[in-house]
Design a protein around this motif. Structure first.
Motif: not given
Length: 363
Positions: A288, A242-245, A263-267, A261, A247
């Motif tokens: 995370c 539950d973090r963007p790639i 989406d914008d919020a998960t990877c 990746a 980060e």
């Protein structure tokens, strides 16, 4: 410093330490006139030491090419053993019969008496704790591999894999990588027609063949090795983080797998492991929240470890004790099953419990 010879030796030390030092600065450091400083440079040149002088605002004295070191010689194995000792912390430096110990002894004997006494005292008094899991490759074999990588020379290697099976084959050596105290050869295997990473300490013999090979496309040897160490294991794993790639790049150990990746919020983290217990322990350190979406073995071990941690952190002593006992029994039973599975998958060798790279099934 009244002796011209002593002044000349100090001048050489200053020129080596500060290439481009000017005559006036050299004189100030020596505590003499510029004329005396130039005489010291002349003494060095008369002794065959190539001291070059460059005119102009950025000029000065510097040591040229061809300066011969003191009469100290090493065998190829001793020289490479010293490099290996620096890179992975060798613990045989006190043994004069080992290549590292013999080379270190030569260095100590070549030092001035006072410096040698201090160095030898440290050498004798230090008691390093040996790394029992470290694997020391043969220095001569390693030297041959490194030279073949640099010269793009094809090799024939005799190799013993993890299960003890031995084979001979031709490879194009690309790079030698040191990771966590282990040495690996990244190469192209002609027998398998694919890129491979072999443990150098398992190479029994190597010979350089007449033919060469074209250099491979530019690549990152460390990244290639870490990618190799995450694939080919018995148990596949698949997680959603539950973090963007962006980060997590650089914060998730490469030994755990490959980040993708979503989406914008998960990877997504995809990999494999030969020891789900070790893998679940590493996941506990991820920065995370995450979900295990693939890999029943990993999901089971993560659940048992989680129950153990919850039991340890609970506040009610009675409930804690019962929960801890239940989690402990489940852990022991699952650990026994995992140990049996790992033993079968590694040809009877128990996997290491610290570094994922030590459980790699190498070809």
């Amino acid at each position: 410093m009244e002796s011209p010879a002593s002044r000349a030796l100090l001048a050489l030390e200053l020129v080596q330490a500060s290439p481009g030092i000017t005559a006036d600065r050299l004189a100030a450091r020596l505590g003499v006139s510029e004329r005396a400083a130039r005489r010291s440079i002349a003494v060095l040149r008369d002794a065959g030491i190539p001291i070059e002088s460059v005119r102009g605002p950025y000029g000065g004295y510097r040591v040229g090419r061809g300066l011969r070191p003191p009469p100290l010689t090493f065998t190829a194995a001793e020289a490479l053993a010293l490099v290996m000792a620096v890179l992975d912390g060798h613990h045989d430096a006190g043994d004069p019969a080992s290549p590292v110990g013999a080379a270190l002894g030569k260095l100590v004997r070549a030092l001035p008496e006072q410096v040698a006494a201090q160095a030898d005292a440290v050498r004798r008094a230090t008691a390093p704790a040996p790394d029992r899991a470290a694997a020391r490759p043969d220095p001569q074999i390693t030297a041959t591999l490194v030279q073949a990588c640099a010269g793009f020379r094809r090799l024939r290697v005799s190799y013993r894999n993890e299960s003890g099976t031995e084979w001979d084959g031709e490879v194009d050596p690309w790079s030698v990588v040191v990771r966590h105290g282990r040495w690996y050869l990244i190469c192209w295997s002609h027998a398998s027609g694919a890129r491979r990473a072999y443990r150098v300490d398992r190479v029994a013999a190597v010979s350089v063949l007449d033919g060469g090979f074209d250099p491979p496309p530019p690549f990152d040897p460390v990244a290639v090795l870490e990618e190799h160490l995450t694939v080919g294991w018995e148990y596949a794993v698949d997680l959603v983080l539950d973090r963007p790639i962006g980060e997590l790049a650089g914060r998730v150990p490469a030994a755990l797998g490959r980040l993708e990746a979503l989406d914008d919020a998960t990877c997504r983290l995809v990999g494999s492991t030969g020891n789900p217990w070790w893998y679940a322990e590493q996941l506990a350190a991820l920065p995370c929240a995450f979900r295990i979406v693939g890999g029943p073995e990993l999901r089971h071990t993560a659940r048992v470890i989680g129950q153990r941690l919850l039991a340890a952190a609970a506040s009610d002593g009675t409930a804690d004790h019962a929960c801890d006992q239940a989690a402990g029994r489940a852990s022991d039973q699952a650990a026994g099953r995992a140990s049996d599975q790992d033993s079968r998958s590694t040809g009877g060798e128990a996997p290491a419990s610290v570094d994922g790279s030590r459980r790699q099934r190498e070809m």
